[in-house]
Scaffold this motif. Sequence first.
Motif, PDB file in Angstrom:
ATOM      1  N   THR A  58      22.329 -21.616   8.390  1.00  0.00           N
ATOM      2  CA  THR A  58      23.086 -20.361   8.277  1.00  0.00           C
ATOM      3  C   THR A  58      22.150 -19.180   8.507  1.00  0.00           C
ATOM      4  OG1 THR A  58      22.754 -20.021   5.900  1.00  0.00           O
ATOM      5  CG2 THR A  58      24.560 -21.470   6.548  1.00  0.00           C
ATOM      6  N   PRO A  59      22.604 -18.218   9.312  1.00  0.00           N
ATOM      7  CA  PRO A  59      21.759 -17.058   9.598  1.00  0.00           C
ATOM      8  C   PRO A  59      21.499 -16.236   8.339  1.00  0.00           C
ATOM      9  CG  PRO A  59      23.983 -16.761  10.490  1.00  0.00           C
ATOM     10  CD  PRO A  59      23.905 -18.159   9.974  1.00  0.00           C
ATOM     11  N   ALA A  60      20.301 -15.680   8.258  1.00  0.00           N
ATOM     12  CA  ALA A  60      19.905 -14.944   7.057  1.00  0.00           C
ATOM     13  C   ALA A  60      20.755 -13.695   6.853  1.00  0.00           C
ATOM     14  CB  ALA A  60      18.428 -14.567   7.138  1.00  0.00           C
ATOM     15  N   GLY A  61      21.034 -12.997   7.937  1.00  0.00           N
ATOM     16  CA  GLY A  61      21.796 -11.754   7.814  1.00  0.00           C
ATOM     17  C   GLY A  61      20.891 -10.566   7.569  1.00  0.00           C
TER      18      GLY A  61
END
Lengths: 194, 194
Positions: free
Chosen positions: B99-102
């Motif tokens: 999942t992308p960190a954001g």
Amino acid sequence: MRQDPAAQPLPGGPPLPVTSYALLGLLTFGDELTGYELKQRADMTLRFYWTAPAMSQVYTEVARLLRLDLVTTTVEGRTTRYRITGAGQGALREWMDTTPAGFPVLKHPVALRLLMGHVTEVSELQTMLEEYVAELVTNRADLAEVRASLVGADAPGELFFYPSLVADWGLDYFDGEREVTLKTLDRLAQENDQ
Amino acid sequence: MRQDPAAQPLPGGPPLPVTSYALLGLLTFGDELTGYELKQRADMTLRFYWTAPAMSQVYTEVARLLRLDLVTTTVEGRTTRYRITGAGQGALREWMDTTPAGFPVLKHPVALRLLMGHVTEVSELQTMLEEYVAELVTNRADLAEVRASLVGADAPGELFFYPSLVADWGLDYFDGEREVTLKTLDRLAQENDQ
DNA sequence: ACAGCCATGTAACTCGTTACATGATTAC
DNA sequence: GTAATCATGTAACGAGTTACATGGCTGT
């Protein structure tokens, strides 16, 4: 022993959430805005150091501000415009002058994941940091555009003096983050080839 | 057509809130911790770039992690210690890698108030910024203490290498904020005596 | 004896989000 | 005609907070 809930909740009642004041603040720059426009302004400015509220929240907030007589409305067809009232100006000033600002809260998923870097591969972390740098560049460019749009009214005493101070602050912040991230990438690279 | 809610919510079910992973991450440093100790660790480290969850939230989170078998417990009298499981390690790794960190979210009340500086007096803003500098100094000192406690195990490959990277990041951030704030104070002072 | 820390939880509530729903106006 | 933008809201839900409640253990 409770106050009459129908009475004006301000002052004496529960304080407004900060986001209410943020939106109220957007209305102090001279124009009447629709909920939709408020959202756009928030996306342009507030998002960099507060939050970009969801569309639905903007409408809930203006409904509250209206209920409290902190804004008035002008209805033209299906469009409702909001303007700050004297009471609204007063509430905002009161809030600024009497309640402490408080320390910033930073939710930094990149730093959080780096903290537990030992649970994954270094290459994974490097990718994450490189992506972060890229996003910083994009965001910096967006903010620089906003900053550029203030030129001409950004001198002391002019309407956008304070917004320009804040925009410059944000630009410096993004530059700083970029530098720290690059520095951290360097330190990670050292780990690979020690 | 819904999944059986009694089944293991991970994977396939709703993703965990980031704070769950943050607490799980605190448990990857080798020791078994009580809810109380988790809160202390969070106050020492997480608070600088995520949040310091309320005591009550820590207990709700560990209950959830236990329900999902991401942690196990050792009960000694009235004290319950939590240890991360293999499934917990897996879930954490999975989260990190897929999942992308954001982008970070910054809630900066000082910048927010400065944006609407025109609704109050310059002296009021100066006081606010000076108080902010003072708070930055305090926070920097706290973080420096944490950083100092890592010395000795902060080399590449050692247990606290990543925490030390993040701590140094935070120190640079605080230094940057302090400089920007002082710079802004200068610009405000110019407004007074133009 | 009393204060302070250790230790664990429940209940009520608020902020803010996503998903849903609707429909007018404008640009191509 | 049809896609994008303008415009406004409701409903369900989740994360996280404060307030409340309890009690053992430790140092003075």
